[in-house]
Design an enzyme around this catalytic site. Structure first.
Site, PDB file in Angstrom:
ATOM      1  N   CYS A   1      54.071  40.084  40.328  1.00 52.79           N
ATOM      2  CA  CYS A   1      54.668  41.069  40.985  1.00 52.79           C
ATOM      3  C   CYS A   1      55.997  41.565  40.042  1.00 52.79           C
ATOM      4  CB  CYS A   1      55.497  40.516  42.372  1.00 52.79           C
ATOM      5  SG  CYS A   1      56.125  41.480  43.620  1.00 52.79           S
TER       6      CYS A   1
ATOM      7  N   CYS B   1      52.050  43.986  44.009  1.00 58.16           N
ATOM      8  CA  CYS B   1      52.778  45.346  44.031  1.00 58.16           C
ATOM      9  C   CYS B   1      52.299  46.324  43.549  1.00 58.16           C
ATOM     10  CB  CYS B   1      54.468  44.980  43.833  1.00 58.16           C
ATOM     11  SG  CYS B   1      54.858  44.750  42.311  1.00 58.16           S
TER      12      CYS B   1
ATOM     13  N   CYS C   1      50.773  46.051  34.384  1.00 61.28           N
ATOM     14  CA  CYS C   1      49.859  44.822  34.177  1.00 61.28           C
ATOM     15  C   CYS C   1      49.723  44.631  32.821  1.00 61.28           C
ATOM     16  CB  CYS C   1      48.759  44.550  35.160  1.00 61.28           C
ATOM     17  SG  CYS C   1      48.045  42.838  34.973  1.00 61.28           S
TER      18      CYS C   1
END
Length: 144
Positions: free
Chosen positions: A9, A81, A88
């Site tokens: 997250c 999220c 990422c």
């Protein structure tokens, strides 16, 4: 052999912590659960509160960065999220990255003043995450 799952997250303060808690509680023999953030924001007290309501203690969890887990080989990285999904980092090897966006309880509650309404935002997201974890094998197989 248990699979290693990382819940990622933005700040590792709420949703990823709840997901880690649920996976440890519901599937302890199948998976090793971890959570981290793109940043570290500290553990959200309301997340701790609503998880304790279902007898899951995450009070000793803490906000971690990916660097703290760099020695672990993950089988799955689940971004919970949009920001974590969009930013990422690359994970080497055969790790499968899956995005499952859950609402952000602090953001849902930002304009609320009634404490019951605020905590209900956290409870709803907690329960959404539980539903996902309960059926996690299906989601992992489908890559969603």
């Amino acid at each position: 052999m248990k699979k290693n799952i990382l819940f990622l997250c933005t700040g590792n303060s709420c949703r990823s912590q709840m997901a880690e808690g649920w996976l440890r509680h519901l599937k302890p023999t199948q998976y090793n659960a971890y959570s981290a953030g793109i940043e570290q924001h500290g553990l959200n007290a309301k997340a701790v509160q609503v998880m304790s309501e279902v007898d899951i203690d995450i009070s000793k969890y803490y906000s971690k960065s990916l660097d703290e887990l760099s020695d672990i080989k993950f089988d799955y990285v689940i971004t919970v999220c949009g920001h974590a999904h969009e930013t990422c980092p690359y994970f080497p090897g055969s790790v499968q990255v899956i995005h499952v966006g859950f609402d952000d309880p602090p953001q849902l509650a930002v304009l609320m003043s009634d404490e019951d309404d605020i905590i209900n935002c956290y409870r709803r997201v907690r329960d959404d995450i539980k539903d996902f974890i309960t059926n996690i094998e299906q989601h992992l197989e489908q890559g969603e």
